[in-house]
Design a protein around this motif. Structure first.
Motif, PDB file in Angstrom:
ATOM      1  N   VAL A   1       0.865  -1.183   0.000  1.00 24.28           N
ATOM      2  CA  VAL A   1       0.000   0.000   0.000  1.00 24.28           C
ATOM      3  C   VAL A   1       0.896   1.225   0.000  1.00 24.28           C
ATOM      4  O   VAL A   1       1.642   1.469   0.954  1.00 24.28           O
ATOM      5  N   ASP A   2       0.839   2.004  -1.105  1.00 24.81           N
ATOM      6  CA  ASP A   2       1.699   3.174  -1.267  1.00 24.81           C
ATOM      7  C   ASP A   2       1.125   4.370  -0.517  1.00 24.81           C
ATOM      8  O   ASP A   2      -0.099   4.514  -0.381  1.00 24.81           O
ATOM      9  N   ASP A   3       2.007   5.254  -0.021  1.00 24.29           N
ATOM     10  CA  ASP A   3       1.615   6.500   0.646  1.00 24.29           C
ATOM     11  C   ASP A   3       0.644   6.247   1.792  1.00 24.29           C
ATOM     12  O   ASP A   3      -0.341   6.970   1.967  1.00 24.29           O
ATOM     13  N   PHE A   4       0.901   5.212   2.578  1.00 29.72           N
ATOM     14  CA  PHE A   4       0.004   4.859   3.667  1.00 29.72           C
ATOM     15  C   PHE A   4      -0.079   6.014   4.675  1.00 29.72           C
ATOM     16  O   PHE A   4       0.923   6.628   5.034  1.00 29.72           O
ATOM     17  N   GLY A   5      -1.311   6.269   5.125  1.00 28.46           N
ATOM     18  CA  GLY A   5      -1.518   7.312   6.132  1.00 28.46           C
ATOM     19  C   GLY A   5      -2.100   8.582   5.568  1.00 28.46           C
ATOM     20  O   GLY A   5      -2.510   9.462   6.315  1.00 28.46           O
ATOM     21  N   THR A   6      -2.140   8.687   4.234  1.00 26.51           N
ATOM     22  CA  THR A   6      -2.693   9.909   3.637  1.00 26.51           C
ATOM     23  C   THR A   6      -4.064   9.685   3.037  1.00 26.51           C
ATOM     24  O   THR A   6      -4.710  10.622   2.589  1.00 26.51           O
ATOM     25  N   GLY A   7      -4.501   8.444   2.998  1.00 25.23           N
ATOM     26  CA  GLY A   7      -5.782   8.145   2.357  1.00 25.23           C
ATOM     27  C   GLY A   7      -6.972   8.360   3.246  1.00 25.23           C
ATOM     28  O   GLY A   7      -8.093   8.438   2.770  1.00 25.23           O
ATOM     29  N   TYR A   8      -6.769   8.445   4.543  1.00 29.98           N
ATOM     30  CA  TYR A   8      -7.826   8.709   5.508  1.00 29.98           C
ATOM     31  C   TYR A   8      -8.941   7.667   5.467  1.00 29.98           C
ATOM     32  O   TYR A   8     -10.070   7.945   5.820  1.00 29.98           O
ATOM     33  N   SER A   9      -8.632   6.514   4.964  1.00 33.54           N
ATOM     34  CA  SER A   9      -9.653   5.478   4.926  1.00 33.54           C
ATOM     35  C   SER A   9      -9.562   4.625   6.190  1.00 33.54           C
ATOM     36  O   SER A   9      -8.626   4.731   6.970  1.00 33.54           O
ATOM     37  N   SER A  10     -10.525   3.751   6.361  1.00 32.57           N
ATOM     38  CA  SER A  10     -10.590   2.926   7.558  1.00 32.57           C
ATOM     39  C   SER A  10      -9.418   1.942   7.619  1.00 32.57           C
ATOM     40  O   SER A  10      -9.010   1.369   6.605  1.00 32.57           O
ATOM     41  N   LEU A  11      -8.891   1.770   8.821  1.00 29.74           N
ATOM     42  CA  LEU A  11      -7.821   0.780   9.005  1.00 29.74           C
ATOM     43  C   LEU A  11      -8.373  -0.639   8.989  1.00 29.74           C
ATOM     44  O   LEU A  11      -7.609  -1.602   9.018  1.00 29.74           O
ATOM     45  N   ASN A  12      -9.684  -0.724   8.904  1.00 26.50           N
ATOM     46  CA  ASN A  12     -10.317  -2.036   8.972  1.00 26.50           C
ATOM     47  C   ASN A  12      -9.868  -2.963   7.842  1.00 26.50           C
ATOM     48  O   ASN A  12      -9.823  -4.184   7.997  1.00 26.50           O
ATOM     49  N   TYR A  13      -9.533  -2.344   6.676  1.00 28.95           N
ATOM     50  CA  TYR A  13      -9.167  -3.196   5.536  1.00 28.95           C
ATOM     51  C   TYR A  13      -7.877  -3.971   5.788  1.00 28.95           C
ATOM     52  O   TYR A  13      -7.607  -4.980   5.147  1.00 28.95           O
ATOM     53  N   LEU A  14      -7.047  -3.496   6.720  1.00 29.81           N
ATOM     54  CA  LEU A  14      -5.794  -4.212   7.001  1.00 29.81           C
ATOM     55  C   LEU A  14      -6.062  -5.603   7.562  1.00 29.81           C
ATOM     56  O   LEU A  14      -5.212  -6.482   7.504  1.00 29.81           O
ATOM     57  N   LYS A  15      -7.264  -5.809   8.126  1.00 28.45           N
ATOM     58  CA  LYS A  15      -7.568  -7.106   8.736  1.00 28.45           C
ATOM     59  C   LYS A  15      -7.795  -8.193   7.697  1.00 28.45           C
ATOM     60  O   LYS A  15      -7.429  -9.347   7.906  1.00 28.45           O
ATOM     61  N   TYR A  16      -8.441  -7.808   6.573  1.00 25.62           N
ATOM     62  CA  TYR A  16      -8.861  -8.868   5.666  1.00 25.62           C
ATOM     63  C   TYR A  16      -8.349  -8.723   4.229  1.00 25.62           C
ATOM     64  O   TYR A  16      -8.609  -9.580   3.401  1.00 25.62           O
ATOM     65  N   LEU A  17      -7.627  -7.653   3.928  1.00 25.68           N
ATOM     66  CA  LEU A  17      -7.039  -7.555   2.593  1.00 25.68           C
ATOM     67  C   LEU A  17      -5.654  -8.204   2.592  1.00 25.68           C
ATOM     68  O   LEU A  17      -4.882  -8.042   3.549  1.00 25.68           O
ATOM     69  N   PRO A  18      -5.291  -8.911   1.519  1.00 27.11           N
ATOM     70  CA  PRO A  18      -3.988  -9.615   1.458  1.00 27.11           C
ATOM     71  C   PRO A  18      -2.847  -8.649   1.174  1.00 27.11           C
ATOM     72  O   PRO A  18      -2.325  -8.584   0.056  1.00 27.11           O
ATOM     73  N   ILE A  19      -2.460  -7.883   2.181  1.00 21.26           N
ATOM     74  CA  ILE A  19      -1.417  -6.862   2.033  1.00 21.26           C
ATOM     75  C   ILE A  19      -0.134  -7.342   2.706  1.00 21.26           C
ATOM     76  O   ILE A  19      -0.154  -7.932   3.790  1.00 21.26           O
ATOM     77  N   ASP A  20       1.015  -7.045   2.060  1.00 20.34           N
ATOM     78  CA  ASP A  20       2.311  -7.463   2.600  1.00 20.34           C
ATOM     79  C   ASP A  20       3.149  -6.300   3.107  1.00 20.34           C
ATOM     80  O   ASP A  20       3.955  -6.466   4.026  1.00 20.34           O
TER      81      ASP A  20
END
Length: 709
Positions: free
Chosen positions: A601-620
């Motif tokens: 996930v590029d530029d993390f912290g500027t999107g202001y979206s929910s952190l909830n997606y970190l739980k279930y999206l396949p992010i490395d």
């Protein structure tokens, strides 16, 4: 005395008198144009014709046979009854009476008559005869009716006119006012009549209004004056005035003043003018207003020789914010930005919105030094965060400045050069300002030309990749890199990604260009593998538009197969904006993970979206945006946010990479915070593949061989 002779003389004289009387009788009764009737009064009463003159017979369409007949025997019933009633009235009053009547004939003719009935009394003081003299007043009645109709038509026009009409004396006294005038002014009729019209005219318009009335009183109709009339409630009405002289028998006796209320029309014109020169979203002046103001300033400055500055402002990463939060939220934030910039407006400072997230500020009567001080005040407005729906957002501006007359002698050139300086700021990391320099000029003078060249860039082999190393803080080595696209045009030279990437997204060219980047990256990994550089990973930025393409996964799979590389060597970078629609995002990310790719996930912290997606999206991997890294040593909030992201990544088992590291102090902070990798100019700018091999890959291969020994 000869009595016989005297008698003959008297007889002769009597005969002469009788002849004279007959002549007079004939003249009066037979040749008189008036109709003469002598009626005998009989019991009943009835009235019998004894004498009718020639005019009476012809005009009433009677024959000589009427002599000796009664009125009821001669006249039509209805007319006879009306005439009989007037005769009977004469008998009752016993005096001369007058009345008007109308004669209707079978041929449709109608004659108006004015009748005098004169009673003739006998010795017993009773009326024995009635002499009726009727004058034909048809022509006079017709003319009178024409005048009445004309007056009524005129009165109808005046009374029913939608415009206010005042009839004035030559001294300005109101003699009449039509209903529209009463309604328009809000006064009652008695409050207007006999008052001076000047009492109802706004003082500022009085001189011009009086001048128009004076000209009209000399015989001129005038229509040119707009002035304000005072309403009964004190409001000023804007009216268009026409004045017309009142001419009677060749003499000017007064003036008509006709007023058309144009208050609403004027208001609409002002609204249209406001809309033409103002931005509808923010209320700031727009580009049209900027061009007009610049042209006026340039024309006046040719004689005054005064300098002025044009500032171009672009909000950093606003497009990403707008894509993430949605257009409505983006518009609200633009309004808040506009409110802060509008605080600077005064007689020497004008703020404009060009559209999107672009603004301009025009500073009049200012030099370069004072412009710098002003720009610093602008930056100070962005130190504080913006709030929307109880959430906090930070926005930074990139600012370019052009000065008149050094940086342009016309409006378009000043705007272009201010924009050019702003683009250069964005190339160097944003959130700063720069004055225009002549060496900044680009070959491309408009976006259409730029698009034309961009469409041909792949075929002309003008695109190429550079790679920026990501340094492992625990080892100091680099085995992962970010592939970045560069464009070297044959005419303009190097063109900033900040210029052509947004254009590629707007035109849809980002799809073929993005596919080109994926294929060239896979090809480069193959070449490095063939040279023995195997344990590497290269990250590619995937735009939101490209991510939405249904064949993205299939294309990447085909490229991995075509160049026979390990899918684990490829990393896909996406922004938080891509993940807003998780229903579409999750299946795509899962398919990419099944291929063996790394997801970051590029530029993390500027999107202001929910952190909830970190739980279930396949992010490395989480990549911390450079705006946080830039201020970690001077801003406690930036330092706290950065540390929190690192801790969050570690807790979730994600790799954390910090972007935009510029110095050793930042690197030391990140190392102490347990950040995994850093990327930035402190270690290396983006470099070509050959240079990367020399500086990093060969060293990594050498270290790997030594470890095996």
């Amino acid at each position: 005395m000869d009595f016989k002779s005297e008698s003959n003389k008297e007889l002769a004289l009597d005969t002469v008198n009788r002849k004279i009387q007959k002549i007079i009788f004939d003249i009066i009764f037979q040749h008189l144009q008036d109709m003469v009737y002598v009626m005998k009064v009989e019991e009943g009463p009835t009235f019998r014709y004894l004498f009718v003159n020639e005019s009476g017979l012809s005009k009433a369409n009677l024959s000589i046979d009427v002599i000796g007949k009664t009125m009821s025997e001669v006249l039509p019933y209805e007319f006879g009854v009306n005439l009989h009633n007037n005769y009977q009235k004469l008998l009752e009053k016993k005096e001369i009476i007058f009345f008007d009547d109308v004669f209707y004939f079978e041929d449709g003719r109608k004659i108006y008559g004015e009748t005098i009935l004169t009673p003739i009394f006998n010795e017993e003081k009773r009326i024995s005869y009635v002499v009726a003299v009727t004058r034909d007043i048809t022509a006079w009645i017709i003319e009178k009716n024409k005048i009445i109709e004309s007056e009524q038509r005129f009165r109808s026009i005046v009374d029913n006119n939608l415009d206010a009409i005042f009839m004035l004396s030559l001294k300005g006294k109101i003699l009449e006012a039509n209903p529209a005038a009463i309604k328009m002014t809000g006064y009652k009729e008695h409050q207007l009549i006999n008052k001076s019209i000047y009492e109802f005219i706004n003082d500022r318009d009085l001189v011009e209004f009086k001048s128009q009335l004076v000209k009209t009183s000399t015989g001129h109709s005038l229509e040119s004056l707009d002035c304000k009339i005072i309403h009964n409630n004190g409001q000023l009405l804007i009216v268009h005035i026409k004045t017309v002289p009142i001419v009677i028998h060749g003499e000017i006796s007064g003036i008509y003043v006709m007023c058309k209320d144009v208050s609403e029309q004027t208001k609409n014109i002002e609204t249209i003018k406001f809309m033409a020169f103002h931005d509808q979203l923010t209320g700031l002046l727009n580009r049209r207003a900027l061009l007009e103001q610049l042209n006026n300033l340039i024309n006046s400055s040719k004689t005054t020789k005064k300098e002025f500055a044009l500032i171009s402002i672009d909000l950093d990463r606003f497009k990403f914010l707008n894509d993430t939060l949605g257009q409505l939220a983006g518009d609200e934030i633009l309004k808040r930005v506009s409110e802060r910039l509008a605080q600077f407006q005064n007689e020497n400072c004008f703020v404009y919105r060009q559209g999107g997230d672009e603004f301009n500020i025009l500073l009049v009567n200012i030099n370069r030094e004072l412009t710098v001080k002003f720009v610093k005040k602008v930056f100070a407005q962005f130190v504080h965060s913006f709030y929307y729906n109880s959430q906090e957002y930070y926005i930074s501006p990139s600012i370019g400045i052009s000065m008149y007359p050094n940086d342009g002698k016309d409006a378009e050139m000043l705007i272009k050069n201010a924009d050019e300086a702003m683009f250069r700021v964005k190339e160097k990391g944003k959130a700063h300002y720069q004055f225009y320099r002549s060496d900044m000029n680009s070959v491309f003078t408009n976006i259409v030309t730029l698009e034309t060249h961009l469409r041909k860039a792949i075929d002309r082999n003008e695109l190429h990749l550079v790679f920026q190393p990501q340094i492992d803080l625990s080892t100091g080595h680099s085995a992962s890199f970010e592939a970045l696209l560069r464009w070297n045009n044959i005419e303009a030279g190097s063109i900033s990604p900040n210029v052509f990437i947004p254009l590629a997204e707007d035109t849809g060219l980002i799809i073929p260009i993005g596919n080109w980047v994926i294929e060239r990256t896979c090809e480069q990994i193959q070449q490095w593998n063939q040279q023995g550089y195997n344990n590497i990973r290269v990250a590619i930025n995937i735009s939101a538009i490209q991510f939405q393409q249904h064949n993205l996964v299939d294309f990447i799979r085909s490229m991995v197969k075509k160049y026979n590389i390990h899918a684990s060597s490829l990393e896909i970078e996406i922004t938080e904006g891509v993940m807003q629609d998780t229903n579409e995002t999750i299946p795509i990310l899962k398919k990419l993970k099944q291929l063996g790719l790394t997801i970051s996930v590029d530029d993390f912290g500027t999107g202001y979206s929910s952190l909830n997606y970190l739980k279930y999206l396949p992010i490395d991997v989480l990549k911390i945006d450079r705006t946080f890294i830039r201020d970690i040593l001077v801003d406690k909030r930036a330092a706290a946010i950065t540390s929190t992201i690192i801790h969050l990544g570690n807790s979730l088992g994600l790799e954390v990479i910090a972007e935009g590291v510029e110095n050793s102090s930042q690197a030391e902070f990140l190392k102490n915070a347990n950040c995994h990798k850093i990327q930035g100019y402190f270690y290396s700018k983006p470099i070509p593949a050959k240079e990367l091999e020399e500086k990093f890959l060969k060293r990594n291969l050498f270290n790997e061989k030594n470890r095996k020994k």
